[in-house]
Design a protein around this motif. Structure first.
Motif, PDB file in Angstrom:
ATOM      1  N   ALA A 196       0.816  -1.214   0.000  1.00 20.27           N
ATOM      2  CA  ALA A 196       0.000   0.000   0.000  1.00 20.27           C
ATOM      3  C   ALA A 196       0.850   1.264   0.000  1.00 20.27           C
ATOM      4  O   ALA A 196       0.372   2.333  -0.321  1.00 20.27           O
ATOM      5  N   ALA A 197       2.146   1.108   0.370  1.00 23.85           N
ATOM      6  CA  ALA A 197       3.017   2.278   0.451  1.00 23.85           C
ATOM      7  C   ALA A 197       3.739   2.562  -0.848  1.00 23.85           C
ATOM      8  O   ALA A 197       4.506   3.507  -0.924  1.00 23.85           O
ATOM      9  N   THR A 198       3.545   1.735  -1.864  1.00 21.73           N
ATOM     10  CA  THR A 198       4.209   1.965  -3.133  1.00 21.73           C
ATOM     11  C   THR A 198       3.807   3.334  -3.672  1.00 21.73           C
ATOM     12  O   THR A 198       2.619   3.589  -3.919  1.00 21.73           O
ATOM     13  N   PRO A 199       4.775   4.244  -3.892  1.00 20.28           N
ATOM     14  CA  PRO A 199       4.435   5.621  -4.246  1.00 20.28           C
ATOM     15  C   PRO A 199       3.616   5.756  -5.526  1.00 20.28           C
ATOM     16  O   PRO A 199       2.824   6.681  -5.657  1.00 20.28           O
ATOM     17  N   SER A 200       3.802   4.838  -6.474  1.00 19.24           N
ATOM     18  CA  SER A 200       3.150   5.008  -7.769  1.00 19.24           C
ATOM     19  C   SER A 200       1.844   4.246  -7.890  1.00 19.24           C
ATOM     20  O   SER A 200       1.179   4.320  -8.918  1.00 19.24           O
ATOM     21  N   ARG A 201       1.468   3.499  -6.851  1.00 21.93           N
ATOM     22  CA  ARG A 201       0.207   2.760  -6.918  1.00 21.93           C
ATOM     23  C   ARG A 201      -0.959   3.740  -6.876  1.00 21.93           C
ATOM     24  O   ARG A 201      -1.013   4.634  -6.042  1.00 21.93           O
ATOM     25  N   GLY A 202      -1.887   3.566  -7.802  1.00 20.54           N
ATOM     26  CA  GLY A 202      -3.049   4.431  -7.842  1.00 20.54           C
ATOM     27  C   GLY A 202      -2.831   5.737  -8.570  1.00 20.54           C
ATOM     28  O   GLY A 202      -3.768   6.545  -8.686  1.00 20.54           O
ATOM     29  N   VAL A 203      -1.627   5.977  -9.075  1.00 20.68           N
ATOM     30  CA  VAL A 203      -1.346   7.215  -9.820  1.00 20.68           C
ATOM     31  C   VAL A 203      -1.821   7.027 -11.256  1.00 20.68           C
ATOM     32  O   VAL A 203      -1.431   6.071 -11.931  1.00 20.68           O
ATOM     33  N   ALA A 204      -2.651   7.927 -11.732  1.00 17.75           N
ATOM     34  CA  ALA A 204      -3.171   7.833 -13.099  1.00 17.75           C
ATOM     35  C   ALA A 204      -2.107   8.255 -14.104  1.00 17.75           C
ATOM     36  O   ALA A 204      -1.270   9.129 -13.830  1.00 17.75           O
ATOM     37  N   LEU A 205      -2.129   7.621 -15.272  1.00 15.72           N
ATOM     38  CA  LEU A 205      -1.130   7.902 -16.301  1.00 15.72           C
ATOM     39  C   LEU A 205      -1.310   9.286 -16.921  1.00 15.72           C
ATOM     40  O   LEU A 205      -0.347  10.052 -17.063  1.00 15.72           O
ATOM     41  N   ALA A 206      -2.545   9.626 -17.297  1.00 14.66           N
ATOM     42  CA  ALA A 206      -2.785  10.870 -18.043  1.00 14.66           C
ATOM     43  C   ALA A 206      -2.304  12.124 -17.313  1.00 14.66           C
ATOM     44  O   ALA A 206      -1.651  12.983 -17.918  1.00 14.66           O
ATOM     45  N   PRO A 207      -2.599  12.285 -16.004  1.00 10.30           N
ATOM     46  CA  PRO A 207      -2.114  13.484 -15.321  1.00 10.30           C
ATOM     47  C   PRO A 207      -0.590  13.584 -15.275  1.00 10.30           C
ATOM     48  O   PRO A 207      -0.037  14.688 -15.387  1.00 10.30           O
ATOM     49  N   ILE A 208       0.092  12.453 -15.135  1.00  6.08           N
ATOM     50  CA  ILE A 208       1.556  12.467 -15.128  1.00  6.08           C
ATOM     51  C   ILE A 208       2.083  12.939 -16.485  1.00  6.08           C
ATOM     52  O   ILE A 208       2.991  13.777 -16.572  1.00  6.08           O
ATOM     53  N   LEU A 209       1.512  12.404 -17.557  1.00 11.46           N
ATOM     54  CA  LEU A 209       1.942  12.819 -18.893  1.00 11.46           C
ATOM     55  C   LEU A 209       1.650  14.301 -19.123  1.00 11.46           C
ATOM     56  O   LEU A 209       2.469  15.024 -19.710  1.00 11.46           O
ATOM     57  N   ARG A 210       0.505  14.754 -18.670  1.00 13.61           N
ATOM     58  CA  ARG A 210       0.139  16.156 -18.847  1.00 13.61           C
ATOM     59  C   ARG A 210       1.048  17.077 -18.028  1.00 13.61           C
ATOM     60  O   ARG A 210       1.536  18.093 -18.535  1.00 13.61           O
ATOM     61  N   ASP A 211       1.294  16.712 -16.779  1.00 13.43           N
ATOM     62  CA  ASP A 211       2.097  17.567 -15.908  1.00 13.43           C
ATOM     63  C   ASP A 211       3.545  17.683 -16.379  1.00 13.43           C
ATOM     64  O   ASP A 211       4.220  18.675 -16.080  1.00 13.43           O
ATOM     65  N   HIS A 212       4.022  16.668 -17.098  1.00 16.32           N
ATOM     66  CA  HIS A 212       5.430  16.661 -17.509  1.00 16.32           C
ATOM     67  C   HIS A 212       5.585  16.811 -19.025  1.00 16.32           C
ATOM     68  O   HIS A 212       6.645  16.493 -19.571  1.00 16.32           O
ATOM     69  N   ALA A 213       4.547  17.309 -19.680  1.00 10.41           N
ATOM     70  CA  ALA A 213       4.599  17.459 -21.136  1.00 10.41           C
ATOM     71  C   ALA A 213       5.748  18.359 -21.573  1.00 10.41           C
ATOM     72  O   ALA A 213       6.400  18.120 -22.600  1.00 10.41           O
ATOM     73  N   ARG A 214       6.037  19.400 -20.803  1.00  9.99           N
ATOM     74  CA  ARG A 214       7.134  20.303 -21.161  1.00  9.99           C
ATOM     75  C   ARG A 214       8.477  19.568 -21.128  1.00  9.99           C
ATOM     76  O   ARG A 214       9.334  19.791 -21.999  1.00  9.99           O
ATOM     77  N   THR A 215       8.663  18.691 -20.153  1.00 13.38           N
ATOM     78  CA  THR A 215       9.910  17.929 -20.082  1.00 13.38           C
ATOM     79  C   THR A 215      10.055  17.018 -21.296  1.00 13.38           C
ATOM     80  O   THR A 215      11.137  16.910 -21.889  1.00 13.38           O
ATOM     81  N   PHE A 216       8.970  16.356 -21.686  1.00 11.49           N
ATOM     82  CA  PHE A 216       9.019  15.491 -22.865  1.00 11.49           C
ATOM     83  C   PHE A 216       9.339  16.287 -24.129  1.00 11.49           C
ATOM     84  O   PHE A 216      10.057  15.813 -25.008  1.00 11.49           O
ATOM     85  N   ALA A 217       8.797  17.504 -24.215  1.00 15.69           N
ATOM     86  CA  ALA A 217       8.956  18.311 -25.425  1.00 15.69           C
ATOM     87  C   ALA A 217      10.304  19.030 -25.486  1.00 15.69           C
ATOM     88  O   ALA A 217      10.661  19.565 -26.542  1.00 15.69           O
ATOM     89  N   THR A 218      11.048  19.070 -24.405  1.00 14.50           N
ATOM     90  CA  THR A 218      12.336  19.774 -24.376  1.00 14.50           C
ATOM     91  C   THR A 218      13.482  18.769 -24.194  1.00 14.50           C
ATOM     92  O   THR A 218      14.138  18.384 -25.155  1.00 14.50           O
ATOM     93  N   LEU A 219      13.681  18.332 -22.980  1.00 12.95           N
ATOM     94  CA  LEU A 219      14.733  17.353 -22.703  1.00 12.95           C
ATOM     95  C   LEU A 219      14.464  16.047 -23.444  1.00 12.95           C
ATOM     96  O   LEU A 219      15.384  15.432 -23.998  1.00 12.95           O
ATOM     97  N   GLY A 220      13.206  15.629 -23.471  1.00  9.70           N
ATOM     98  CA  GLY A 220      12.854  14.391 -24.165  1.00  9.70           C
ATOM     99  C   GLY A 220      13.114  14.451 -25.653  1.00  9.70           C
ATOM    100  O   GLY A 220      13.538  13.463 -26.263  1.00  9.70           O
TER     101      GLY A 220
END
Length: 404
Positions: A196-220
């Motif tokens: 239950a303590a796993t940090p990524s359990r229950g984290v939705a994919l779409a919000p992570i991709l949206r929140d880090h879109a700038r990183t993907f578009a620059t460094l990525g």
């Protein structure tokens, strides 16, 4: 679990036995069958075009599986994802041994590609969390080195199996290697003893991709350019050798020289990244490879092409693990597998575009212009990474992802 700046001897041993050795074994199995996929398809009655598509399904599966792999690794944890993925990999390759027709072989190959995405993301996430930041680049470069070991040793083993037993048994060997790797991986320590303590359990994919879109578009994007240049070597060197009238034996030797240099340098690159920063390796590697592709059209002899291949191996080898390291540096503690899935998709598209770019430019102009274009991508990508992989910008990204 670990100190802030080092691993104990026991922890290094654990990492070697449960991560690096299984990766080398499964990589050797994959390397043994990858050059044989097209031949096996032909044996089952495929046309040359169909056989080529069967091989392509391995890479297609890797791209299609990137985002689902992040969800699976986040839901079940890195250890379960690795063990389950390796068992499934073994079953897929074992089934390919008995595939009755090309359609079934293609479906199994696609499945193996999907699983490969899960294994890559789960390994990267595990090493990122297990190893202290001060050793991260060396640890991830070794992951890249194990992949290179598989790519180098696997075809040699596969050739021996084919010579003695025929094509199909090589797939049984690949399946067995994955199952042995799964058994070894089962001893890997859990990063989170309480599920239950796993940090990524229950984290939705779409919000992570949206929140880090700038990183993907620059460094990525810079990392994707590096992957494009890397993948182009596998296409351009053999084609240029053929265009200059060199036979298959000479072509294999020239390519093998570059691959040998590549294999020797992965830990050196990781050590330099940990000591001098990511940009100190990524940018020179891109400059070297970009310059090599730009000058390839000026070569005509086996000696000149061989020297270019060795220089490309130097650039590729020294940069082993840099793409994974940059992705890990930018990944958040909560939702790391999901972020790495987006990173894998971004950089994987770059890798897939290399052969497509070469094909399109060669069809429209010449192979020489295709090589020059890849060289230009390398030089522009070096400037892009100089800007976006600067220590200040990486610290800014790290500070941002560290916030709750």
């Amino acid at each position: 679990m670990t100190s802030p700046d080092r691993l104990s001897t026991r922890q290094w041993r654990t990492l070697t036995v449960s991560v690096y050795l299984p990766m080398a074994l499964s990589g050797i199995g994959l390397g043994a069958v990858t050059p044989l996929l097209s031949l096996r398809a032909l044996e089952l009655g495929a046309t040359p075009a169909e056989a080529a598509f069967v091989v392509a399904l391995l890479g297609i599966g890797g791209l299609l599986g990137a985002l689902p792999a992040g969800v699976v690794a986040g839901r079940f944890g890195e250890k379960r994802a690795l063990v389950g993925g390796l068992v499934l990999d073994g079953l897929l390759f074992g089934s390919a041994y008995a595939a009755p027709d090309v359609r079934m072989l293609g479906a199994l190959t696609l499945g193996a590609g999907l699983v490969s995405a899960l294994l890559i993301i789960a390994r990267q996430a595990y090493v990122t969390e297990y190893v202290p930041f001060a050793l991260r680049a060396r640890a991830l470069s070794t992951v890249g080195g194990m992949f290179r070991v598989g790519s180098f040793v696997g075809p040699l083993v596969g050739a021996g199996i084919v010579a003695g037993l025929g094509l199909a048994p090589a797939f049984l060997f690949a399946g067995a290697m994955s199952l042995v790797a799964a058994a070894l991986t089962a001893v890997v320590p859990d990063l989170h003893t309480d599920g239950a303590a796993t940090p990524s359990r229950g984290v939705a994919l779409a919000p992570i991709l949206r929140d880090h879109a700038r990183t993907f578009a620059t460094l990525g994007l810079g990392a994707a350019a590096l992957m494009l240049v890397r993948s182009s070597r596998d296409v351009l060197i053999p084609l240029w050798c053929n265009a200059q009238g060199l036979d298959a034996a000479a072509t294999s030797l020239i390519y093998g020289l570059g691959a040998g240099i590549d294999l020797l340098l992965f830990y050196v690159g990781g050590s330099l990244m940990d000591r001098l920063g990511r940009r100190a390796v990524a940018v020179p590697a891109m400059l070297v490879m970009g310059a090599c592709f730009g000058m390839l059209p000026l070569t005509a002899s086996a000696l000149a092409i061989g020297a270019t291949s060795v220089a490309l191996g130097l650039g590729n080898g020294i940069s082993a693990g840099v793409v994974m390291t940059l992705g890990s540096d930018a990944s958040p503690a909560r939702g790391r597998p999901q972020f790495l899935a987006g990173w894998r998709l971004t950089t994987g598209l770059g890798s897939a575009l290399g052969p497509v770019l070469i094909s399109a430019i060669t069809a429209a102009a010449t192979l020489a212009w295709a090589s020059v274009a890849v060289g230009a991508v390398g030089l522009v990508g070096a400037a892009w990474l100089w800007h976006w992989a600067s220590p200040e910008r990486l610290r800014s990204v790290a500070d941002r992802v560290a916030r709750p």
